[in-house]
Scaffold this active site. Structure first.
Site, PDB file in Angstrom:
ATOM      1  N   ARG A 269       0.845  -1.188   0.000  1.00  0.00           N
ATOM      2  CA  ARG A 269       0.000   0.000   0.000  1.00  0.00           C
ATOM      3  C   ARG A 269       0.887   1.247   0.000  1.00  0.00           C
ATOM      4  O   ARG A 269       1.974   1.252   0.581  1.00  0.00           O
ATOM      5  CB  ARG A 269      -0.903   0.028   1.240  1.00  0.00           C
ATOM      6  CG  ARG A 269      -2.071  -0.953   1.184  1.00  0.00           C
ATOM      7  CD  ARG A 269      -3.089  -0.547   0.131  1.00  0.00           C
ATOM      8  NE  ARG A 269      -4.255  -1.418   0.106  1.00  0.00           N
ATOM      9  CZ  ARG A 269      -4.376  -2.488  -0.693  1.00  0.00           C
ATOM     10  NH1 ARG A 269      -3.353  -2.820  -1.496  1.00  0.00           N
ATOM     11  NH2 ARG A 269      -5.484  -3.203  -0.688  1.00  0.00           N
TER      12      ARG A 269
ATOM     13  N   HIS B 191      -0.549   0.329  -9.901  1.00  0.00           N
ATOM     14  CA  HIS B 191      -1.255  -0.605  -9.009  1.00  0.00           C
ATOM     15  C   HIS B 191      -1.722  -1.822  -9.804  1.00  0.00           C
ATOM     16  O   HIS B 191      -2.893  -2.228  -9.766  1.00  0.00           O
ATOM     17  CB  HIS B 191      -2.449   0.074  -8.337  1.00  0.00           C
ATOM     18  CG  HIS B 191      -2.830  -0.572  -7.036  1.00  0.00           C
ATOM     19  ND1 HIS B 191      -3.269   0.151  -5.943  1.00  0.00           N
ATOM     20  CD2 HIS B 191      -2.849  -1.867  -6.648  1.00  0.00           C
ATOM     21  CE1 HIS B 191      -3.545  -0.677  -4.939  1.00  0.00           C
ATOM     22  NE2 HIS B 191      -3.296  -1.901  -5.351  1.00  0.00           N
TER      23      HIS B 191
END
Length: 243
Positions: free
Chosen positions: A158, A206
């Site tokens: 993250r 991502h």
């Protein structure tokens, strides 16, 4: 989803069990991504690409995999599978987790007091931790200074794990050789963000472990079937722990 940090702050979340997405398609994709980044660093692919743009023919020193020490932060489903594949390829792999683990063939470290011990040995550091209050900002200046000079950092967990300004400073000072980043505090990454053009940072959107419908639906179906049969659910989130 594999991560639940977006749910923890939702005041309207009902008091029901929440099950994380753990399925072979996502796991396979993440393991491939981590292995590819480790291999690209060890094989000097970015350096060779730069040489190609300059028209230079210059073989670079080679480091056999058993001499390259890889440290993995997080030994959950994704971290453990990544560690096993890298170990199979021949890399010297260690892992760190919040609580002690005993995994055959893998050097395991646990707890805050042993994190520094693994960091000093990690020429490549891979972050696969869940995002919790205790792990937010863990990739910071203090951690980077504990890595060997010339280390490489891979973050596909993250964006909140990384202190961006600390990474830039460690790269520009030369303590870190480079970084591969797939996750960011703000997504999409703003067009004017310095990461885009930094010569030592590889950016991906991502994309390390996308949800693959054909395999994800099997995981969802299994959870529904277990629930309807009154069986214990797997991968239930402990919100007090944060994952």
């Amino acid at each position: 989803w594999a991560g639940v940090d977006h749910l923890k702050s939702d005041p309207e979340l009902p008091d029901i069990p929440v099950v994380r997405m753990v399925e072979r398609g996502m796991t396979s994709a993440m393991v491939e991504f981590v292995a590819a980044r480790v291999l690209a660093f060890n094989k000097r692919f970015d350096d060779y690409a730069a040489q190609q743009r300059r028209g230079e023919w210059q073989p670079l020193p080679y480091c056999p995999p058993w001499e390259l020490k890889v440290g993995i932060l997080g030994l959950g489903e994704l971290g453990l599978c990544a560690a096993k594949l890298l170990k199979h390829i021949g890399y010297d792999v260690a892992g760190w987790s919040r609580t002690p683990k005993d995994i055959e063939g893998l050097r395991c470290y646990a707890g805050a007091q042993r994190l520094a011990e693994m960091l000093t040995l990690s020429q490549v550091l891979v972050c696969l931790l869940p995002l919790t209050p205790s792990t937010r900002g863990i990739l910071n200046a203090s951690l980077f200074q504990q890595l060997p000079r010339g280390a490489y950092v891979i973050n596909c967990a993250r964006g909140g794990h990384l202190v961006e300004s600390d990474l830039m400073a460690a790269l520009d000072e030369g303590h870190l050789a480079g970084a591969a980043l797939d996750v960011f505090e703000e997504e999409p990454l703003p067009a004017d963000h310095p990461f885009w053009k930094h010569p030592k940072i590889a950016v991906t959107p991502h994309a390390s472990a996308p949800t693959i419908p054909d395999t994800a639906i099997l995981s969802v179906g299994e959870s529904i079937a277990r629930f309807e049969a009154g069986e214990g659910l797997r991968y239930v989130v402990d919100f007090k722990r944060g994952y």
